[in-house]
Each structure stands twice: as C-alpha cells, then as structure tokens.
Design a protein around this motif. Structure first.
Motif, PDB file in Angstrom:
ATOM      1  N   VAL A  77       0.842  -1.197   0.000  1.00 56.27           N
ATOM      2  CA  VAL A  77       0.000   0.000   0.000  1.00 56.27           C
ATOM      3  C   VAL A  77       0.880   1.251   0.000  1.00 56.27           C
ATOM      4  CG1 VAL A  77      -1.624   1.371   1.373  1.00 56.27           C
ATOM      5  CG2 VAL A  77      -1.997  -1.090   1.082  1.00 56.27           C
ATOM      6  N   VAL A  78       1.909   1.246   0.830  1.00 60.71           N
ATOM      7  CA  VAL A  78       2.837   2.386   0.878  1.00 60.71           C
ATOM      8  C   VAL A  78       3.476   2.581  -0.497  1.00 60.71           C
ATOM      9  CG1 VAL A  78       4.995   3.248   1.864  1.00 60.71           C
ATOM     10  CG2 VAL A  78       3.299   2.148   3.341  1.00 60.71           C
ATOM     11  N   ALA A  79       3.916   1.488  -1.109  1.00 57.65           N
ATOM     12  CA  ALA A  79       4.554   1.570  -2.428  1.00 57.65           C
ATOM     13  C   ALA A  79       3.562   2.034  -3.485  1.00 57.65           C
ATOM     14  CB  ALA A  79       5.122   0.203  -2.807  1.00 57.65           C
ATOM     15  N   ALA A  80       2.312   1.574  -3.393  1.00 56.42           N
ATOM     16  CA  ALA A  80       1.294   1.957  -4.371  1.00 56.42           C
ATOM     17  C   ALA A  80       0.946   3.435  -4.256  1.00 56.42           C
ATOM     18  CB  ALA A  80       0.041   1.112  -4.183  1.00 56.42           C
ATOM     19  N   LEU A  81       0.862   3.935  -3.042  1.00 64.24           N
ATOM     20  CA  LEU A  81       0.570   5.360  -2.852  1.00 64.24           C
ATOM     21  C   LEU A  81       1.697   6.221  -3.431  1.00 64.24           C
ATOM     22  CD1 LEU A  81      -0.832   5.267   0.801  1.00 64.24           C
ATOM     23  CD2 LEU A  81      -2.131   5.745  -1.288  1.00 64.24           C
ATOM     24  N   LYS A  82       2.936   5.806  -3.200  1.00 68.98           N
ATOM     25  CA  LYS A  82       4.084   6.541  -3.755  1.00 68.98           C
ATOM     26  C   LYS A  82       4.077   6.477  -5.271  1.00 68.98           C
ATOM     27  CE  LYS A  82       9.146   6.751  -3.603  1.00 68.98           C
ATOM     28  NZ  LYS A  82      10.382   6.144  -3.006  1.00 68.98           N
ATOM     29  N   LYS A  83       3.801   5.296  -5.832  1.00 73.25           N
ATOM     30  CA  LYS A  83       3.756   5.137  -7.282  1.00 73.25           C
ATOM     31  C   LYS A  83       2.633   5.975  -7.891  1.00 73.25           C
ATOM     32  CE  LYS A  83       5.714   2.676  -9.641  1.00 73.25           C
ATOM     33  NZ  LYS A  83       6.887   2.856 -10.557  1.00 73.25           N
ATOM     34  N   LEU A 216       5.877 -16.310  -9.845  1.00 72.14           N
ATOM     35  CA  LEU A 216       5.531 -16.857 -11.158  1.00 72.14           C
ATOM     36  C   LEU A 216       6.202 -16.105 -12.301  1.00 72.14           C
ATOM     37  CD1 LEU A 216       1.693 -17.455 -10.662  1.00 72.14           C
ATOM     38  CD2 LEU A 216       3.482 -19.210 -10.795  1.00 72.14           C
ATOM     39  N   SER A 217       6.528 -14.842 -12.064  1.00 66.90           N
ATOM     40  CA  SER A 217       7.111 -14.026 -13.123  1.00 66.90           C
ATOM     41  C   SER A 217       8.013 -12.966 -12.496  1.00 66.90           C
ATOM     42  CB  SER A 217       6.001 -13.357 -13.950  1.00 66.90           C
ATOM     43  OG  SER A 217       6.531 -12.523 -14.949  1.00 66.90           O
ATOM     44  N   PRO A 218       9.201 -12.731 -13.041  1.00 65.67           N
ATOM     45  CA  PRO A 218      10.115 -11.740 -12.468  1.00 65.67           C
ATOM     46  C   PRO A 218       9.481 -10.347 -12.389  1.00 65.67           C
ATOM     47  CG  PRO A 218      11.255 -13.105 -14.065  1.00 65.67           C
ATOM     48  CD  PRO A 218       9.803 -13.435 -14.195  1.00 65.67           C
ATOM     49  N   GLY A 219       9.617  -9.698 -11.241  1.00 64.55           N
ATOM     50  CA  GLY A 219       9.114  -8.343 -11.075  1.00 64.55           C
ATOM     51  C   GLY A 219       7.610  -8.240 -10.998  1.00 64.55           C
ATOM     52  N   LEU A 220       6.902  -9.345 -10.773  1.00 60.90           N
ATOM     53  CA  LEU A 220       5.445  -9.320 -10.789  1.00 60.90           C
ATOM     54  C   LEU A 220       4.877  -8.466  -9.668  1.00 60.90           C
ATOM     55  CD1 LEU A 220       2.912 -10.358 -12.184  1.00 60.90           C
ATOM     56  CD2 LEU A 220       2.963 -12.366 -10.692  1.00 60.90           C
ATOM     57  N   ASP A 221       5.483  -8.515  -8.503  1.00 60.75           N
ATOM     58  CA  ASP A 221       5.009  -7.710  -7.371  1.00 60.75           C
ATOM     59  C   ASP A 221       4.956  -6.232  -7.750  1.00 60.75           C
ATOM     60  OD1 ASP A 221       4.784  -7.809  -4.088  1.00 60.75           O
ATOM     61  OD2 ASP A 221       5.750  -5.969  -4.798  1.00 60.75           O
ATOM     62  N   GLU A 222       6.035  -5.731  -8.319  1.00 66.45           N
ATOM     63  CA  GLU A 222       6.109  -4.319  -8.711  1.00 66.45           C
ATOM     64  C   GLU A 222       5.115  -4.001  -9.825  1.00 66.45           C
ATOM     65  OE1 GLU A 222       9.325  -1.028 -10.429  1.00 66.45           O
ATOM     66  OE2 GLU A 222       9.966  -3.075  -9.945  1.00 66.45           O
ATOM     67  N   ARG A 223       4.944  -4.920 -10.768  1.00 70.26           N
ATOM     68  CA  ARG A 223       4.019  -4.672 -11.877  1.00 70.26           C
ATOM     69  C   ARG A 223       2.566  -4.613 -11.406  1.00 70.26           C
ATOM     70  NH1 ARG A 223       4.822  -9.110 -15.857  1.00 70.26           N
ATOM     71  NH2 ARG A 223       6.272 -10.106 -14.413  1.00 70.26           N
ATOM     72  N   VAL A 224       2.220  -5.451 -10.437  1.00 65.86           N
ATOM     73  CA  VAL A 224       0.866  -5.417  -9.885  1.00 65.86           C
ATOM     74  C   VAL A 224       0.625  -4.090  -9.170  1.00 65.86           C
ATOM     75  CG1 VAL A 224      -0.656  -6.429  -8.130  1.00 65.86           C
ATOM     76  CG2 VAL A 224       0.597  -7.914  -9.703  1.00 65.86           C
ATOM     77  N   ILE A 225       1.598  -3.631  -8.402  1.00 67.47           N
ATOM     78  CA  ILE A 225       1.486  -2.344  -7.706  1.00 67.47           C
ATOM     79  C   ILE A 225       1.334  -1.205  -8.711  1.00 67.47           C
ATOM     80  CG2 ILE A 225       2.790  -0.668  -6.328  1.00 67.47           C
ATOM     81  CD1 ILE A 225       3.940  -3.065  -4.769  1.00 67.47           C
ATOM     82  N   PHE A 228      -2.210  -1.216 -10.245  1.00 67.03           N
ATOM     83  CA  PHE A 228      -3.225  -0.660  -9.352  1.00 67.03           C
ATOM     84  C   PHE A 228      -3.105   0.868  -9.256  1.00 67.03           C
ATOM     85  CE2 PHE A 228      -3.705  -4.875  -6.906  1.00 67.03           C
ATOM     86  CZ  PHE A 228      -4.856  -5.193  -7.608  1.00 67.03           C
ATOM     87  N   ALA A 229      -1.875   1.362  -9.234  1.00 66.36           N
ATOM     88  CA  ALA A 229      -1.665   2.809  -9.137  1.00 66.36           C
ATOM     89  C   ALA A 229      -2.215   3.520 -10.373  1.00 66.36           C
ATOM     90  CB  ALA A 229      -0.172   3.110  -8.975  1.00 66.36           C
ATOM     91  N   LEU A 230      -1.880   3.014 -11.563  1.00 65.81           N
ATOM     92  CA  LEU A 230      -2.361   3.649 -12.791  1.00 65.81           C
ATOM     93  C   LEU A 230      -3.874   3.477 -12.927  1.00 65.81           C
ATOM     94  CD1 LEU A 230      -1.797   5.163 -15.380  1.00 65.81           C
ATOM     95  CD2 LEU A 230      -1.227   2.978 -16.482  1.00 65.81           C
TER      96      LEU A 230
END
Length: 247
Positions: A77-83, A216-225, A228-230
């Motif tokens: 959530v913190v990362a998503a708000l910043k993004k 399951l996929s490299p960098g998936l955590d960041e891509r999901v965040i 959601f942000a966009l």
C-alpha cells in the motif's frame, strides 16, 4: 426334498433381486443427492455478490482504502501510494486527455465505467497492460507513450471474466482475491487460478500464497502495484465530478 430345494433356491433368488434393487436405489439416491449439492453450489456461486462492487467509483481520497480492499499488504500500500503520486505528477494531463475525445467511447465505457457488467479492476488490464512481442511478459503501459487507451491484443483471448468469477465470487473468497487474480493475468498463468492449484489453491493444503504468485514471473510484485496505481488514477479521472463515466 426336491420341493424344499426349489423353495430355498427361489427364496435366495428373491433376496438377490431385492438386494440388487435396494443397491440400485441407494446408488441413484446418492448421485441424485450429489447432483443436488452441485446444483446448489452453482446457484450460490452465480448469486454471490462481489464485495468490491463499487470500488471503481472512486477518488483520490480513497486510494489507501481501495488498495487495502484490492488485497495489497501494508508495504505494498505504501509503495502503491508513492507510485500513484509519481504517475500523477508525470502523466496527470495525459490521463485526462485519454477521456477527452476517445475514438471508441463505448469500449472505454465497458471497461472503465462498468456499463456492460465488466469489473473495471479486472478489465482495466485489457487497456493498461500490454504484452511484449514474444508473448512471454505482460507489463503496464507507459502513459507517456500512449496517445489513446485501446484494448490490447492479449486480452482478446485471456479469460479475464473467468478468473474474476473463480476468485472473486467463490464461496471461500480470500481477502486478497483481487491482488491474486490480477497477478495471475499479468503473469499469464490464468489456468493455475482457474484450476485452483498452487499458488491459487484452497482448502486443507493451504496452498493460497502471494509469495508463490509473485514468484511466477520476475518483477510481478512491482508490476501489480504499478497497475493498481495507474488504474486508480484512471478511475479517479473517469469518475470525477464531470468525468467521462458520469456523462
């Protein structure tokens, strides 16, 4: 003596016939009961209400609340708000322009406004996520390079609605169902989610796992965040006071 033997034989045959009949009735009743349970479960599934039905009619003040309801953990959530703030500062005007005069307004309404019953938190993927030429990796679009939102080719064949129904309308829905559903689609692992196997399993095995999904996929955590942000910025604009979805 012979009559007695015939009587015993007849009685035995009668018992065998009766036993076979009773077994047949028991089997029919068993499968009838199983069919009734299956039908009842299907009815419950089809009538189960999406607990996040209205989270697409949102605004900037709802960001943290929505990210939590979409299943992000505290750090995410913190990362998503910043993004979100970063995307807003860099691409706020571009996001506004996406809704000024779209060439396919009805398609945009279907995916973002939910007019056709499609859930924007899932169908936003069709507009905001693209697939590389190899078909091996899906990522969030770069708003600065996109003049207009349009349906991406990969989404034409992806079972987006099926993943939504399987995870979100389940009688055993998990709190982070949306995070997991989006991850499955972004990783191209929809079949795992639909089949309910690791990391999308449930029940005694306890195989439902975000860490497993993220792997399951490299960098998936960041891509999901990032998605959601966009998505939130897009929904904020579309549902603003004079926004596209309110016209």
């Amino acid at each position: 003596m012979r009559n007695r033997l015939w009587a015993v034989a007849g009685f035995s045959l009668g018992l065998l016939g009766l036993n076979g009949y009773l077994l047949q009735q028991e089997e029919e009743n068993y499968f009838r009961h199983m069919d009734a349970q299956k039908e009842e479960a299907e009815v419950l599934l089809s009538t189960n209400t999406d607990p996040l039905m209205d989270t697409y009619q949102t605004r900037s003040a709802n960001r943290e609340q929505d990210y939590v309801s979409w299943g992000l953990d505290e750090a995410q959530v913190v990362a998503a708000l910043k993004k979100t703030r970063g995307l807003e500062d860099m691409h706020g005007k571009r996001i506004e322009a996406w809704f000024s005069s779209p060439s396919e307004p009805e398609e945009l309404r279907d995916y973002i406004c939910g007019d056709a019953g499609k859930k924007p938190r899932y169908w936003g993927l069709a507009l905001l996520v693209t697939e590389d030429a190899s078909g091996q990796r899906r990522r969030v679009i770069n708003p600065g390079k996109v003049q207009e939102l349009e349906e991406q080719d990969w989404s034409l064949k992806a079972p987006i609605n099926e993943v939504y129904r399987t995870l979100e309308l389940s009688l055993e829905r998990k709190d982070d169902a949306t995070r997991m559903g989006v991850a499955a689609l972004m990783a191209g692992e929809e079949d795992l989610a639909l089949e309910g196997v690791k990391p999308f399993g449930s029940g005694l095995v306890g195989s439902w796992s975000w860490n497993g999904a993220a792997a399951l996929s490299p960098g998936l955590d960041e891509r999901v965040i990032t998605y959601f942000a966009l998505l939130h910025l897009v929904l904020e604009e579309a549902w603003s006071e004079q926004g596209f979805c309110r016209l």
